[in-house]
Design an enzyme around this catalytic site. Structure first.
Site, short mmCIF file in Angstrom:
data_model
loop_
_atom_site.label_atom_id
_atom_site.label_comp_id
_atom_site.label_asym_id
_atom_site.label_seq_id
_atom_site.Cartn_x
_atom_site.Cartn_y
_atom_site.Cartn_z
CG HIS A 50 -0.21 0.22 2.47
ND1 HIS A 50 0.38 -0.95 3.15
CD2 HIS A 50 0.40 1.26 3.29
CE1 HIS A 50 1.16 -0.49 4.22
NE2 HIS A 50 1.16 0.80 4.20
CG HIS A 132 7.31 4.94 1.00
ND1 HIS A 132 6.85 5.99 1.57
CD2 HIS A 132 7.02 3.99 1.95
CE1 HIS A 132 6.41 5.78 2.55
NE2 HIS A 132 6.64 4.36 2.87
O1 3AM Z 1 3.51 2.50 4.60
P1 3AM Z 1 4.63 2.34 5.47
O2 3AM Z 1 5.43 1.32 5.57
O3 3AM Z 1 5.45 3.60 5.07
O4 3AM Z 1 5.61 2.32 9.28
C1 3AM Z 1 4.22 2.41 9.18
C2 3AM Z 1 3.37 2.10 7.78
O5 3AM Z 1 4.39 3.02 7.05
C3 3AM Z 1 3.24 3.44 9.55
O6 3AM Z 1 2.02 3.44 8.98
C4 3AM Z 1 2.09 2.74 8.07
C5 3AM Z 1 0.88 1.66 8.16
O7 3AM Z 1 1.24 0.76 9.41
N1 3AM Z 1 3.69 3.94 10.91
C6 3AM Z 1 3.32 3.01 11.95
N2 3AM Z 1 3.32 3.55 13.20
C7 3AM Z 1 3.85 4.76 12.91
C8 3AM Z 1 4.00 5.95 13.78
N3 3AM Z 1 4.10 6.01 15.01
C9 3AM Z 1 3.78 5.11 11.48
N4 3AM Z 1 3.97 6.24 10.98
C10 3AM Z 1 4.23 7.22 11.68
N5 3AM Z 1 4.29 7.25 12.95
#
Ligand code: 3AM
Length: 181
Positions: A50, A132
């Site tokens: 995603h 990304h």
């Molecule tokens: O889509 P990506 O992989 O970039 O890293 C987590 C993931 O990002 C991010 O939210 C997305 C869905 O889980 N995520 C998890 N905890 C987070 C936080 N505390 C976070 N992003 C910002 N702050």
């Protein structure tokens, strides 16, 4: 103390995302499988691919309706997203499929989601947005940034997704989808 007080109110870990259909997921896999093999680390299952738009965080059960209301108020145009680079991000130790050129309509969608959530009294962390798809976590070593076969994604909606921890990584559930028009 009663059980319900000890457990506290149910929380939902939520984020807004672009959620690919099955054909796009297969194409993402095709475009990235060689790079993922070379990289090592913990690969993200294709079903979890995603693009995160806004990470909201833990939302108490009774406030989920507010997030849904915030989504319903967002108006944004459809757009085409191109992902065409492979890069590793240190700190997060992730390998990502990213796009150099974020279309202005994508930036506008992210801004409108954030504004709508703020209007509904949700507090958000500052987040710099770069489109990304995370491919690998716990990347053992940094890889040089390089171009990858381009993914052309005609984006016509956005999704609200719940994330729960599972034994083999995150389990995502789409709670709602809203069309762009
Ligand atoms: O889509 P990506 O992989 O970039 O890293 C987590 C993931 O990002 C991010 O939210 C997305 C869905 O889980 N995520 C998890 N905890 C987070 C936080 N505390 C976070 N992003 C910002 N702050």
């Amino acid at each position: 103390m009663s059980e319900s007080i000890e457990a506290g109110p149910a929380q939902h870990r939520l984020f807004f995302a672009l959620w690919p259909d099955d054909a796009l997921r297969q194409q993402i896999e095709r475009n990235t499988c060689q790079a993922i093999k070379e990289a090592g680390g913990r690969r993200i299952p294709a079903g979890n691919f995603h693009v995160t738009l806004v990470f909201i965080g833990e939302v108490p059960e009774q406030q989920v309706a507010g997030v849904i209301a915030a989504a319903c108020e967002v108006r944004a145009q459809p757009f085409a997203l191109t992902l065409d680079m492979l890069e590793s991000w240190t700190g997060a130790d992730v390998l990502v499929y990213s796009g150099e050129q974020a279309p202005p309509a994508l930036g506008a969608l992210v801004d409108r989601l954030r504004i709508s959530l703020l209007r509904h009294q949700f507090k958000l962390q500052r987040q710099t947005f770069k489109p990304h798809i995370t491919l690998v976590r716990r990347l053992p070593r940094r890889l040089p940034k390089r171009p990858l076969a381009a993914l052309q994604w005609p984006v016509s909606d956005f999704a609200l997704v719940e994330s729960r921890g599972g034994p083999d990584g995150s389990i995502y559930t789409v709670i709602g989808r809203w069309p762009l028009a």
